[in-house]
Design an enzyme around this catalytic site. Structure first.
Site, PDB file in Angstrom:
ATOM      1  N   ASN A  85      61.620 120.114 -35.907  1.00  8.35           N
ATOM      2  CA  ASN A  85      61.759 118.702 -35.549  1.00  8.35           C
ATOM      3  C   ASN A  85      63.191 118.070 -35.628  1.00  8.35           C
ATOM      4  O   ASN A  85      63.905 118.320 -36.741  1.00  8.35           O
ATOM      5  CB  ASN A  85      60.793 117.744 -36.408  1.00  8.35           C
ATOM      6  CG  ASN A  85      60.991 116.175 -36.504  1.00  8.35           C
ATOM      7  OD1 ASN A  85      61.107 115.551 -37.557  1.00  8.35           O
ATOM      8  ND2 ASN A  85      61.339 115.741 -35.355  1.00  8.35           N
ATOM      9  N   GLY A  86      63.636 117.635 -34.501  1.00  9.87           N
ATOM     10  CA  GLY A  86      64.982 117.210 -34.365  1.00  9.87           C
ATOM     11  C   GLY A  86      65.900 117.675 -33.092  1.00  9.87           C
ATOM     12  O   GLY A  86      65.193 117.818 -32.081  1.00  9.87           O
ATOM     13  N   CYS A 117      59.410 115.590 -32.546  1.00  7.59           N
ATOM     14  CA  CYS A 117      58.036 116.471 -32.784  1.00  7.59           C
ATOM     15  C   CYS A 117      57.716 116.227 -34.373  1.00  7.59           C
ATOM     16  O   CYS A 117      58.269 115.409 -35.071  1.00  7.59           O
ATOM     17  CB  CYS A 117      58.597 117.989 -32.962  1.00  7.59           C
ATOM     18  SG  CYS A 117      59.387 118.546 -31.419  1.00  7.59           S
ATOM     19  N   GLY A 154      54.626 113.347 -31.189  1.00 11.10           N
ATOM     20  CA  GLY A 154      54.873 114.088 -30.300  1.00 11.10           C
ATOM     21  C   GLY A 154      53.458 114.609 -29.553  1.00 11.10           C
ATOM     22  O   GLY A 154      52.535 114.810 -30.286  1.00 11.10           O
ATOM     23  N   TYR A 173      59.985 102.214 -36.375  1.00 17.72           N
ATOM     24  CA  TYR A 173      58.769 102.542 -35.371  1.00 17.72           C
ATOM     25  C   TYR A 173      58.256 103.931 -35.620  1.00 17.72           C
ATOM     26  O   TYR A 173      57.160 104.004 -35.159  1.00 17.72           O
ATOM     27  CB  TYR A 173      59.632 102.483 -34.096  1.00 17.72           C
ATOM     28  CG  TYR A 173      58.628 103.121 -32.844  1.00 17.72           C
ATOM     29  CD1 TYR A 173      57.800 102.111 -32.003  1.00 17.72           C
ATOM     30  CD2 TYR A 173      58.858 104.195 -32.188  1.00 17.72           C
ATOM     31  CE1 TYR A 173      57.018 102.539 -31.085  1.00 17.72           C
ATOM     32  CE2 TYR A 173      57.949 104.791 -31.044  1.00 17.72           C
ATOM     33  CZ  TYR A 173      57.373 103.901 -30.538  1.00 17.72           C
ATOM     34  OH  TYR A 173      56.541 104.226 -29.558  1.00 17.72           O
TER      35      TYR A 173
END
Length: 515
Positions: free
Chosen positions: A129-130, A28, A55, A279
């Site tokens: 996020n995670g 996210c 995301g 990336y």
């Protein structure tokens, strides 16, 4: 389309990956702003726009005017979920936002974020996020709390409940009737295991927190009349915020009319994600004071030294291989050229391709420039190989377009292990590097040669010490012990027999229940 509870949602079919080689996906992107007098919903919209790459399944914004929180969220891209009118309706001085790629909990409207919960003194909205790895323990705690309050068991709960680890965190922080949210967070955050960068809010205050290892990124920025937190510095840039610093691992910050307060809730042991450099992060983002673009160019230089090739052109696989290819060309002296054109609008499609079109595979995303590559010996630079199907199709396509030789160079080591901290890789059994040697992979994808940058060279290119990086996807050394497979998995919570998440949903343009 209107849902049964009166909230609005889109009805569409989400197309999956167009090929068989699913690219690694981050969990996210998160964004938060505290700025009286500013249009915080629009600032959050543009911040999320800058984080769209993290995301693409759903997006949402929560805004408070000091008295009420309103959440607007839906499935789709940021630009599809929000309109000028919807943003105008979100008025206030504090906001958080989220773009989602699911790693715990299915890709559904119920699991879109921010999540929302009532507390003893107001409301809580939270974005994450995670990925947490003690989800079962957290779910059991939430179930016990709800049972003690006499809430309904799973079988009688309304079907539109959320099933994400984010919902569990929201429920636990909200379940402290005699304490402020700040105190509640300080008690609950140390009990979370895994990777998390959180932004959350009540009616008056913006909060942000990062796990003790700092696996997922989170940064702090300053506006003329407020503060911003975001997953990447690029999101600060787009809203005109100046970079202040990273949120430290194990740190909770709170921002309100009294200023910024910082608390340490756990001893920091930095292990930033190495794959962010390869990336995940935007090239115009900075991590640990160094631009990701500069790091990727340096990785390309080191790749050229480790794996030289006798070739005529260096071409990137756009966009992920671009800066590695630039570095490779600079170091090798081989000319750089654009040999592949990417269709920028294929990344997220809402139309399922027919079987005939699906068989075209990579051509939906990339098309060769025949005049550039015909009769040339090519070095093709990409960021990683997951299953190998994309590279196999790419090599075939380049040969059909007239390339004499195709030498594949990868600006990361072989990906041999799955990630449990917020990146959705294939399973270990599906990772091509898990079962084959480099020579065997080379033959499998049909290349004339194949070279990966070594782990040591990749780490050195980041300028971050090796012991401060999570390298688990490359070397299998996990900085947090990973539970047994049966208590892991994206759809874990959907199978639990007890209700572990709230049945109170919020939706597009839905004014929440007021205290």
């Amino acid at each position: 389309m209107a849902r049964g509870d009166g909230t609005l949602t889109h009805e569409f079919q989400v197309g999956g990956d167009l090929g068989d080689d699913r690219a690694p996906q981050d969990a996210c992107g998160v964004f938060g702003v505290w700025a009286p007098g500013e249009e915080v919903a629009k600032l959050t919209y543009f911040g999320l726009y800058a984080l769209q790459h993290r995301g693409q399944e759903s997006a949402g914004i929560a805004v408070s005017d000091g008295n009420h929180i309103v959440v607007y969220k839906d499935m789709g891209l940021v630009s599809q979920v929000f309109t000028e009118a919807s943003l105008e309706s979100l008025r206030g001085h504090v906001a958080i936002g989220h773009t989602r790629y699911s790693t715990t909990g299915s890709s559904s409207w119920e699991n879109a974020q921010p999540t929302f919960r009532a507390t003893a003194t107001g409301h809580l909205a939270l974005a994450h996020n995670g990925n947490l790895i003690n989800t079962v323990d957290l779910a059991e705690r939430v179930a016990a709390l709800e049972e003690s309050r006499g809430e309904l068991p799973l079988g009688t709960a309304k079907p539109s409940r959320a099933t994400s680890d984010t919902e569990l965190v929201t429920a636990l922080i909200a379940a402290h009737p005699d304490e402020s949210m700040e105190v509640a967070a300080m008690k609950e955050l140390p009990k979370l295991a895994g990777a998390y960068s959180l932004v959350f809010m009540d009616e008056t205050t913006l909060y942000a927190a990062r796990d003790p290892l700092g696996i997922r990124p989170l940064v702090l920025g300053r506006l003329e009349r407020g503060w911003v937190v975001a997953s990447e510095t690029a999101a600060l840039d787009i809203v005109g915020a100046s970079y202040v610093r990273e949120i430290e691992p194990g740190e909770l910050i709170a921002i309100d009319e009294h200023g910024l307060r910082a608390h340490c809730f756990a001893r920091p042991e930095p292990k930033g994600c190495l794959f962010e450099y390869v990336y995940l992060a935007r090239p115009d983002t900075a991590i640990s004071g160094r631009s990701v673009q500069a790091t990727r160019v340096e990785i390309g230089r080191r790749l050229a030294r480790e794996h030289p090739a006798d070739a005529d052109l260096v071409i990137p696989v756009p966009e992920s291989g671009r800066y590695g290819a630039i570095g490779y060309a600079q170091e090798s002296g081989i000319p750089f050229a654009e040999g592949l054109v990417k269709n920028a609008y294929v990344g997220r499609t809402f139309i399922q391709p027919s079987q005939t079109i699906r068989q075209l595979g990579i051509r939906l995303k990339l098309n060769p420039l025949r005049e550039v590559i015909a009769d040339q010996r090519l070095v093709v630079v990409d960021d990683s190989i997951v299953r190998g199907n994309t590279q196999r199709a790419l090599v075939r396509m380049l040969r059909e377009a007239g390339a004499r030789e195709v030498h594949v160079r990868i600006s990361s080591p072989p990906v041999q292990w799955p990630c449990f901290y917020g990146i959705d890789f294939a399973s270990r059994a599906e990772l091509i590097a898990n079962g084959l040697s480099v020579e065997e992979i080379c033959r499998s994808i049909g290349a004339d040669s194949l070279g990966y940058v070594s782990l040591d060279e990749l780490v050195e290119a980041t300028t971050v010490p090796k012991d401060r990086l999570c390298r688990a996807c490359f070397d299998g050394v996990y900085p947090i012990d990973v539970p047994e497979p049966e208590i892991l998995g994206k759809h874990l919570l959907e199978g639990l027999e007890k209700r572990v998440t709230s049945s109170a949903g919020v939706g597009a343009a839905d004014a929440l229940e007021r205290p």
